[in-house]
Each structure stands twice: as structure tokens, then as C-alpha cells.
Design a protein around this motif. Structure first.
Motif, PDB file in Angstrom:
ATOM      1  N   VAL A 288       0.826  -1.208   0.000  1.00 25.98           N
ATOM      2  CA  VAL A 288       0.000   0.000   0.000  1.00 25.98           C
ATOM      3  C   VAL A 288       0.860   1.257   0.000  1.00 25.98           C
ATOM      4  CG1 VAL A 288      -1.654   1.341   1.343  1.00 25.98           C
ATOM      5  CG2 VAL A 288      -1.986  -1.117   1.092  1.00 25.98           C
ATOM      6  N   LEU A 289       1.932   1.260   0.808  1.00 19.34           N
ATOM      7  CA  LEU A 289       2.746   2.466   0.972  1.00 19.34           C
ATOM      8  C   LEU A 289       3.790   2.639  -0.121  1.00 19.34           C
ATOM      9  CD1 LEU A 289       3.321   2.289   4.842  1.00 19.34           C
ATOM     10  CD2 LEU A 289       1.661   3.689   3.601  1.00 19.34           C
ATOM     11  N   GLY A 290       4.191   1.529  -0.735  1.00 15.85           N
ATOM     12  CA  GLY A 290       5.187   1.622  -1.797  1.00 15.85           C
ATOM     13  C   GLY A 290       6.607   1.741  -1.300  1.00 15.85           C
ATOM     14  N   ILE A 291       6.858   1.469  -0.015  1.00 11.04           N
ATOM     15  CA  ILE A 291       8.219   1.532   0.542  1.00 11.04           C
ATOM     16  C   ILE A 291       8.483   0.301   1.396  1.00 11.04           C
ATOM     17  CG2 ILE A 291       8.264   4.057   0.568  1.00 11.04           C
ATOM     18  CD1 ILE A 291       7.699   3.953   3.555  1.00 11.04           C
ATOM     19  N   LYS A 292       9.745  -0.003   1.616  1.00 12.41           N
ATOM     20  CA  LYS A 292      10.143  -1.109   2.466  1.00 12.41           C
ATOM     21  C   LYS A 292      10.147  -0.660   3.923  1.00 12.41           C
ATOM     22  CE  LYS A 292      11.141  -4.754  -0.086  1.00 12.41           C
ATOM     23  NZ  LYS A 292      10.542  -6.074   0.194  1.00 12.41           N
ATOM     24  N   ASP A 337      -2.284   4.936   9.715  1.00 17.03           N
ATOM     25  CA  ASP A 337      -1.565   5.518  10.848  1.00 17.03           C
ATOM     26  C   ASP A 337      -0.049   5.437  10.643  1.00 17.03           C
ATOM     27  OD1 ASP A 337      -3.792   6.295  12.176  1.00 17.03           O
ATOM     28  OD2 ASP A 337      -3.508   5.021  13.931  1.00 17.03           O
ATOM     29  N   ILE A 338       0.412   4.320  10.082  1.00 22.74           N
ATOM     30  CA  ILE A 338       1.841   4.183   9.805  1.00 22.74           C
ATOM     31  C   ILE A 338       2.289   5.258   8.815  1.00 22.74           C
ATOM     32  CG2 ILE A 338       3.592   2.689   8.759  1.00 22.74           C
ATOM     33  CD1 ILE A 338       1.958   0.289   9.833  1.00 22.74           C
ATOM     34  N   ALA A 339       1.468   5.490   7.810  1.00 24.02           N
ATOM     35  CA  ALA A 339       1.795   6.521   6.812  1.00 24.02           C
ATOM     36  C   ALA A 339       1.898   7.889   7.455  1.00 24.02           C
ATOM     37  CB  ALA A 339       0.731   6.529   5.716  1.00 24.02           C
ATOM     38  N   GLY A 348       6.513  10.014  -0.094  1.00 25.13           N
ATOM     39  CA  GLY A 348       6.570  10.458  -1.485  1.00 25.13           C
ATOM     40  C   GLY A 348       7.971  10.447  -2.049  1.00 25.13           C
ATOM     41  N   VAL A 349       8.977  10.726  -1.209  1.00 23.94           N
ATOM     42  CA  VAL A 349      10.371  10.731  -1.651  1.00 23.94           C
ATOM     43  C   VAL A 349      10.914   9.314  -1.771  1.00 23.94           C
ATOM     44  CG1 VAL A 349      12.716  11.419  -1.015  1.00 23.94           C
ATOM     45  CG2 VAL A 349      10.823  13.012  -0.696  1.00 23.94           C
TER      46      VAL A 349
END
Length: 558
Positions: A288-292, A337-339, A348-349
Motif C-alpha cells: 500500500v505504501l510503496g516503501i520497504k 496511521d503508519i503513513a 513520497g520521496v
């Protein structure tokens, strides 16, 4: 979204450190609070989202900021002292929940915040007290246990809040400000619901008003909190939010459970001492977030939002949400909440899996025209209202004699009032006028919102339209009032409307006109039929208009 006002010095007192205006503007949006203004005297005005009623007062905001900033918070002490309350049976408003908070240190600002939280909760989450209402009482001014019961409205009395004399329950409905606003909830009842102490004091006429004798003041050390309503979960939610917020003012953080004995001898306990347990798969969060994210960092992020991590096994994490977070329903809420804990700007970066943007962000044209029309109407002295998109066939259709029309209905409605989606704005505008008829006889209101019209030719079976609805009422209101404001509004958009006589059920036949531009019909303007107003016990004429903004936008683009 409700607008909340808090004092900066009070926020700093509860957070435990000073906060610059820049920090407030940065931190509050991270916990879903949109800052409107910070005045020179230090009043902060912000909007909190409807799914976070725990942020409707300074206590909840301070608590969230402490977690976000890594400032240690004292945990609440939930204690079972065997305190009981008795629900003697109120069939039309069947549920009541209670809690006690002890060892308070209050001043004028903290009392003000308690009252604000109580009112905002009852208005929003409690649906203007219809679904649930809330009361807070000085516990040291009466004796437990307490009873929720029905009493004769003419032979039962109390001194209402902010009043100097004792009144019967019926007099309270007819003579007090709160009685006039909320009296419709009880007016057709044979007996009225009250909360009574074991020493015979009437603490409140629920859900209308509390007793002056048990008012919370700066001298109050211990409080009883109640919520009465239509649904057990809702009343426990309300009591839990109130209790945990008020406990921020407690030196001991003591919150006492109260077991309410129901008429069938079952027990409804409040407040809730913990939120739901949610299992989160780390892979789902990363997708969902697109990051590790590694498990060490995710624990830190969860703590920043007040969550407790109880078990980590491989890529699975078991989380217990705080008791006041009634918005947490599933793992996707935890990911949100994590986001927020990471920061959307940081995501975004870092994100490498999100689709690339094809153009800069910009306002949708439909939102642009909505905002423009809003400014124009406000400039002409109109007040914007917002009603629910959920409605019911009686309000949307039957009231206006539209037996040949339908609305989109839901399969399992929780309330009779909200069984489907509205197909036009006029019923909502009329409802606002009727609900405020005791306050003022002259009103100019408008609403901009979406409607859902059944349409078998669409893939979903419904056509969504953005509309502007306008209503004008006063002693001499006529169709001319409606024609004038519609003409003025469209002229401001450099359009020249024409009006043609038409027929709409529920409207006066000779005082109904369609609105056309270049031969294209975009809406109507009409006087509501007096028969409808008579049935609603409203004595002044009402002129309404609706314009389909989707059609208006197409014309403007030509």
C-alpha cells in the motif's frame, strides 16, 4: 468537519512543552487536524475529521501529539470497583452506558473543553443527540447507584442547567433553549427518560439537558459520565472517548468501570479499556505504501500513533489499538496511521512502486465551479448547509407525492432514517428549515452536494450528479425570489438563463419553472406546495431551486 477551538497555553500544558506556531501548523495535520487559524491571543481553531471524535477537544490533541513527539504518557488506570447502574427499560431509547473518572484538577479552560467535547460528540457522532447523547455530572453531589428510567413528564422535575427554578420535564421541553432544539426527540412520548440517583435526585432529562444541581465546576474532583442512545456500541464509544479525554485532567488517571444492568439482566460495561486487536501483514503495508519497512521501524511508527504491539512473528504483527480510537476497524486503518507516523512527504520521496505523476496536481473542474458558486451565494447573504447523502423514501419521495420514482437503497440499513441515497437536495433543505423554524422565520440557505439517481443505462445502476440546491423562506417569499437569485447567479457566470413553465410533483403548478440555457434544461425553480408545508406545521412559503452542475459545466466549456 466540526470546528474545534482550543487555547495554545492549555495544549502546551497538556503536551508538556512549548510549541511554536510553525510546529502546530506542522504537527496537527499529521494527526488529521486541519488548522484554520492561530489568533494573536493564542486561540487555535482547527477542523477534525468525522472519524476521529477523540480529537474534538484539547485533551485528545495533546495526547496524540505526545505520542507523535515521543513524550512519555501516563497510562490510564482502569479499575473495577463493582460500581453498578440500572437500566429500568426505555424501549424507544434502550441503551445507557456509564463511567467514572476520579481525582480531577479543573480550571475554567478545562471545564470549557469538557463541555465542548460533550457537545461536539453528541452533535456529530450522536447525530444531534438522536443516536446518542452525553452527560457529565459532579459525582460528589449525589449517591450511587443510578437508574435510567421513564418518568411522568408532569410529575417529575429538576432545575435545568443554566436555569434558576425547578421545572417539570414537560416545561423543560417547551421553555428551555435545549428543550426547543431537541424536544422533537421526546415530544410524542407518554413518559420521558431520566437518569436518577439512589438518593432521588434527577440528574438529567435524557437526551435534552442536565441538572444545574450536578453541574461540573472548577471545584469538581470526580465525575460520572453517561451516554444514552439507540445502539450499545455507540453509547460505549461515547463514554470511552469522554472518560479517556477527561482522565487527561486527572492526577491519578483513574477510570472506574460501571456495569449497567439491563432489563433482561445482561450487563453493558463501560468504558472500553482497549481497542480492537488487529493483525497486520508487513507485505500488505509495504504494498500500500510503496516503501520497504522493517519490523523494528514499524513498532516505532505504531507507538507514535498510540498503538501497542503485542506480538511479532515473521512478517505478521499483532496490534492493540487505543480504546478511544473508534476509527480503527481493519489493517488498512493501521497502515494509514503508519503513513502518518512516517510522514506523507517522506513516503513520497522514498516510494519506488507508486505510479509516476503525469501532470501537476490541480483542482477538478467540478470542484472549481462548486467553490465559485459557493463564494457567490455567500456574498449574497446565503448560508451553506450540509446534509447527509443518506436518506429514505418517505423524505425523498412520499412527502412530495413522487410515487413513480425510486431511490438507491442499502441492503441492511441500521436506521430507518437512512435507508438509501438521496436523489435530490430539496428534501434536505426543507428539513433544515423545519428544524430551525423556532429560531428564525426568514432563511436563505444553499447546499452543494452529490445525488444518486437510479439509471439502468449505467454500469452501476445509478447516475451521480453534483447539484446546487437553494432555498428561500420568509413571510412574503414567492417564485420571483427564486428567479432573481438564479438569474443573478448565472449572470455572474456570464450565462443568460430562460425560464419555462413546467410541472413537478410537490410544487405549486403555476409557480414552477424549468431553467434553460441555450435550450438545455439544467434545473428548476419553484414554490413548495402549501399542503406539504401544512403537514410539516410550517406557516411561511418556501421557494427552492436545483441546478445540475455537471450540465452547467458542459455549457461553460462550450
Amino acid at each position: 468537519m466540526p470546528v474545534i477551538r482550543i487555547a495554545k497555553w492549555d495544549l502546551e500544558r497538556l503536551v508538556g512543552r512549548t510549541l511554536s506556531n510553525e510546529e502546530i501548523m506542522d504537527y496537527l495535520p499529521r494527526i488529521k487536524c486541519e488548522v484554520e487559524t492561530i489568533s494573536e491571543d493564542g486561540e487555535i481553531e482547527y477542523e477534525a475529521t468525522h472519524d476521529r471524535p477523540d480529537l474534538y477537544s484539547v485533551e485528545g490533541v495533546a495526547r496524540s501529539l505526545r505520542y507523535l513527539l515521543g513524550i512519555k504518557s501516563l497510562n490510564y488506570k482502569f479499575i473495577d470497583e463493582g460500581v453498578k447502574a440500572y437500566n429500568m427499560g426505555v424501549p424507544r431509547r434502550p441503551y445507557a452506558a456509564f463511567a467514572i473518572v476520579k481525582d480531577l484538577e479543573l480550571d475554567h479552560e478545562s471545564v470549557k473543553q469538557i463541555m465542548q467535547l460533550q457537545e461536539k460528540l453528541a452533535t456529530t457522532y450522536g447525530r444531534s443527540r438522536r443516536k446518542a447523547s452525553i452527560g457529565v455530572y459532579d459525582l460528589d453531589k449525589f449517591k450511587m447507584p443510578i437508574y435510567y428510567e421513564l418518568r411522568d413528564p408532569d410529575n417529575t422535575s429538576l432545575v435545568p442547567l443554566n436555569e434558576a427554578r425547578e421545572m417539570s420535564l414537560r416545561e423543560i421541553l417547551e421553555e428551555t433553549e435545549k428543550g426547543k432544539i431537541y424536544g422533537h426527540i421526546l415530544r410524542d412520548w407518554d413518559k420521558y427518560p431520566v437518569i436518577r440517583s439512589s438518593d432521588g435526585k434527577i440528574l438529567s432529562l435524557a437526551p435534552i439537558i442536565n441538572s444545574e444541581d450536578t453541574r461540573v465546576t472548577t471545584y469538581t474532583k470526580n465525575v460520572l459520565i453517561d451516554s444514552t442512545g439507540l445502539d450499545p456500541r455507540t453509547v460505549v464509544d461515547a463514554v470511552t472517548i469522554m472518560a479517556t479525554s477527561i482522565a487527561e485532567r486527572s492526577t491519578s488517571k483513574k477510570i472506574i468501570f460501571v456495569d449497567t444492568i439491563m432489563p433482561d439482566n445482561t450487563i453493558l460495561q463501560a468504558p472500553r479499556d482497549k481497542g480492537p486487536t488487529i493483525e497486520l501483514h508487513l507485505d500488505d503495508a509495504e504494498k500500500v505504501l510503496g516503501i520497504k519497512i522493517d519490523t523494528k521501524n514499524i513498532v516505532e511508527y505504531l507507538e507514535k500513533m498510540g498503538h501497542e504491539t503485542v506480538e511479532i512473528s515473521n512478517n505478521n504483527i499483532k496490534i492493540v489499538a487505543p480504546p478511544y480510537r473508534i476509527d480503527i476497524k481493519s489493517w488498512i486503518d493501521i497502515v494509514e496511521d503508519i503513513a502518518m507516523a512516517i510522514g506523507y512527504d517522506t513516503i513520497g520521496v522514498k516510494a519506488d512502486k507508486l505510479p509516476p505523476a503525469t501532470h501537476p496536481g490541480r483542482m477538478h473542474s467540478l470542484e472549481y465551479i462548486s467553490r465559485l458558486i459557493r463564494k457567490i451565494l455567500v456574498g449574497y447573504g446565503f448560508t451553506e448547509i450540509t446534509s447527509y447523502m443518506m436518506s429514505n423514501p418517505q423524505t425523498q419521495l412520499e412527502m412530495f407525492g413522487l410515487k413513480d420514482k425510486k431511490i438507491i437503497t442499502v441492503l441492511n440499513p441500521k436506521m430507518d432514517k437512512y435507508t438509501g441515497l438521496r436523489r435530490w437536495l430539496t428534501p434536505g433543505l426543507l428539513e433544515v428549515i423545519i428544524e430551525n423554524k423556532e429560531k428564525q422565520s426568514s432563511m436563505k440557505i444553499f447546499e452543494i452536494g452529490d445525488v444518486a439517481i437510479p439509471d439502468p443505462n449505467t454500469e452501476t445502476g445509478a447516475r451521480i450528479e453534483r447539484r446546487i440546491g437553494i432555498a428561500i423562506t420568509h413571510g412574503k417569499a414567492t417564485l420571483t425570489d427564486g428567479l432573481a437569485i438564479v438569474s443573478t447567479l448565472l449572470n455572474r457566470l456570464k450565462l443568460n438563463p430562460t425560464f419555462e413553465k413546467t410541472h413537478i410533483k410537490g410544487m405549486l403548478p403555476e409557480r414552477t419553472a424549468s431553467i434553460k440555457i441555450n435550450g438545455e434544461e439544467i434545473g428548476f425553480v419553484a414554490e413548495i406546495h402549501p399542503d406539504i408545508l401544512y403537514r410539516l406545521d410550517y406557516q411561511f412559503p418556501v421557494v427552492v431551486s436545483e441546478i445540475v452542475l455537471n450540465k452547467l459545466l458542459i455549457i461553460l466549456r462550450q
